[in-house]
Design a protein around this motif. Sequence first.
Motif, mmCIF file in Angstrom:
data_model
loop_
_atom_site.group_PDB
_atom_site.id
_atom_site.type_symbol
_atom_site.label_atom_id
_atom_site.label_comp_id
_atom_site.label_asym_id
_atom_site.label_seq_id
_atom_site.Cartn_x
_atom_site.Cartn_y
_atom_site.Cartn_z
ATOM 1 N N UNK A 87 47.838 0.006 -9.871
ATOM 2 C CA UNK A 87 49.104 0.719 -9.675
ATOM 3 C C UNK A 87 50.199 0.150 -10.573
ATOM 4 N N UNK A 88 50.196 -1.172 -10.738
ATOM 5 C CA UNK A 88 51.169 -1.808 -11.632
ATOM 6 C C UNK A 88 50.958 -1.352 -13.066
ATOM 7 N N UNK A 89 49.712 -1.358 -13.509
ATOM 8 C CA UNK A 89 49.399 -0.924 -14.878
ATOM 9 C C UNK A 89 49.770 0.547 -15.065
ATOM 10 N N UNK A 90 49.456 1.370 -14.078
ATOM 11 C CA UNK A 90 49.804 2.797 -14.159
ATOM 12 C C UNK A 90 51.321 2.991 -14.257
ATOM 13 N N UNK A 91 52.070 2.234 -13.457
ATOM 14 C CA UNK A 91 53.531 2.374 -13.506
ATOM 15 C C UNK A 91 54.075 1.923 -14.859
ATOM 16 N N UNK A 92 53.485 0.891 -15.437
ATOM 17 C CA UNK A 92 53.952 0.433 -16.747
ATOM 18 C C UNK A 92 53.592 1.433 -17.854
ATOM 19 N N UNK A 93 52.437 2.065 -17.738
ATOM 20 C CA UNK A 93 52.067 3.103 -18.714
ATOM 21 C C UNK A 93 53.027 4.292 -18.589
ATOM 22 N N UNK A 94 53.356 4.670 -17.368
ATOM 23 C CA UNK A 94 54.326 5.751 -17.165
ATOM 24 C C UNK A 94 55.703 5.377 -17.711
ATOM 25 N N UNK A 95 56.085 4.123 -17.544
ATOM 26 C CA UNK A 95 57.360 3.662 -18.097
ATOM 27 C C UNK A 95 57.355 3.741 -19.618
ATOM 28 N N UNK A 96 56.223 3.409 -20.233
ATOM 29 C CA UNK A 96 56.118 3.527 -21.688
ATOM 30 C C UNK A 96 56.254 4.978 -22.141
ATOM 31 N N UNK A 97 55.636 5.885 -21.393
ATOM 32 C CA UNK A 97 55.717 7.304 -21.734
ATOM 33 C C UNK A 97 57.155 7.816 -21.616
ATOM 34 N N UNK A 98 57.817 7.458 -20.540
ATOM 35 C CA UNK A 98 59.203 7.905 -20.345
ATOM 36 C C UNK A 98 60.116 7.283 -21.408
ATOM 37 N N UNK A 100 59.189 6.517 -24.413
ATOM 38 C CA UNK A 100 58.895 7.283 -25.628
ATOM 39 C C UNK A 100 59.659 8.608 -25.641
ATOM 40 N N UNK A 101 59.675 9.293 -24.511
ATOM 41 C CA UNK A 101 60.440 10.545 -24.412
ATOM 42 C C UNK A 101 61.929 10.300 -24.636
ATOM 43 N N UNK A 102 62.427 9.214 -24.067
ATOM 44 C CA UNK A 102 63.840 8.870 -24.228
ATOM 45 C C UNK A 102 64.146 8.536 -25.688
ATOM 46 N N UNK A 103 63.222 7.870 -26.349
ATOM 47 C CA UNK A 103 63.390 7.543 -27.763
ATOM 48 C C UNK A 103 63.458 8.812 -28.602
ATOM 49 N N UNK A 104 62.562 9.763 -28.339
ATOM 50 C CA UNK A 104 62.578 11.025 -29.080
ATOM 51 C C UNK A 104 63.894 11.774 -28.876
ATOM 52 N N UNK A 105 64.349 11.864 -27.636
ATOM 53 C CA UNK A 105 65.598 12.563 -27.354
ATOM 54 C C UNK A 105 66.801 11.874 -27.975
ATOM 55 N N UNK A 106 66.831 10.548 -27.898
ATOM 56 C CA UNK A 106 67.942 9.803 -28.502
ATOM 57 C C UNK A 106 67.960 9.958 -30.015
ATOM 58 N N UNK A 107 66.767 9.957 -30.616
ATOM 59 C CA UNK A 107 66.679 10.128 -32.060
ATOM 60 C C UNK A 107 67.226 11.491 -32.479
ATOM 61 N N UNK A 142 59.318 -4.542 -24.833
ATOM 62 C CA UNK A 142 59.295 -5.386 -23.635
ATOM 63 C C UNK A 142 58.285 -4.890 -22.607
ATOM 64 N N UNK A 143 58.234 -3.595 -22.390
ATOM 65 C CA UNK A 143 57.269 -3.034 -21.431
ATOM 66 C C UNK A 143 55.844 -3.223 -21.944
ATOM 67 N N UNK A 144 55.646 -3.099 -23.259
ATOM 68 C CA UNK A 144 54.316 -3.315 -23.837
ATOM 69 C C UNK A 144 53.850 -4.750 -23.595
ATOM 70 N N UNK A 145 54.742 -5.706 -23.793
ATOM 71 C CA UNK A 145 54.393 -7.105 -23.544
ATOM 72 C C UNK A 145 54.073 -7.315 -22.064
ATOM 73 N N UNK A 146 54.868 -6.713 -21.169
ATOM 74 C CA UNK A 146 54.607 -6.837 -19.739
ATOM 75 C C UNK A 146 53.276 -6.184 -19.365
ATOM 76 N N UNK A 147 52.961 -5.056 -19.989
ATOM 77 C CA UNK A 147 51.689 -4.379 -19.722
ATOM 78 C C UNK A 147 50.512 -5.235 -20.174
ATOM 79 N N UNK A 148 50.604 -5.799 -21.364
ATOM 80 C CA UNK A 148 49.531 -6.663 -21.855
ATOM 81 C C UNK A 148 49.373 -7.902 -20.973
#
Length: 179
Positions: A87-98, A100-107, A142-148
């Motif tokens: 569940x922790x890994x899944x939540x971190x993957x979802x955080x990475x996806x969100x 990424x979406x935020x990065x695209x919108x901000x860009x 930061x989330x990638x490091x936490x996921x790893x």
Amino acid sequence: MKTILNLYFSTLKVLICSTLVCITVLIFLNVVLRYGFNSGLFFSEEISRLAFVWLVFAGAQLMLHENGHIGVDMLTSRVSPKVAKGMLVLSQVLMLYVTWLFLQGSWKQTLINLHVGAPSTGVSMALFYGAGLVFSVLSFGLITVQLLDSLRKPAGTYTQQISDNPATLAPTQESGVLK
């Protein structure tokens, strides 16, 4: 590497405090000038708004690093350690996806507003939307490091990082208690 991160987050704390002081001083001076001298700082509201946006994103970055966000372990405390880790890994993957979406919108917003000036100061509005870009890139790392780190640790050994702040409450030992 750890000393560089500690230096970065210490600098971020100083910038957050100085931004709060800057916002407070600008607004206070503007109020005093308007009511006391019938004039004001034309740039006060705009600079304060810009500083507040950067302050929010910097604070979110700091809380992401310190695990200072609100966490509810009502479900994870009742499942096996392997399921909790999943569940922790899944939540971190979802955080990475969100993120990424935020990065695209901000860009996209930064590019759209690159040549748009703010009404009072004329400062590019890309600076306003650039806060989301900086936050997204740094948070993604930061989330990638936490996921790893979560993937590397065996199930059941994850402990939440407690900040050095003595005002922070220690987690309770009761199962199913909201923290």
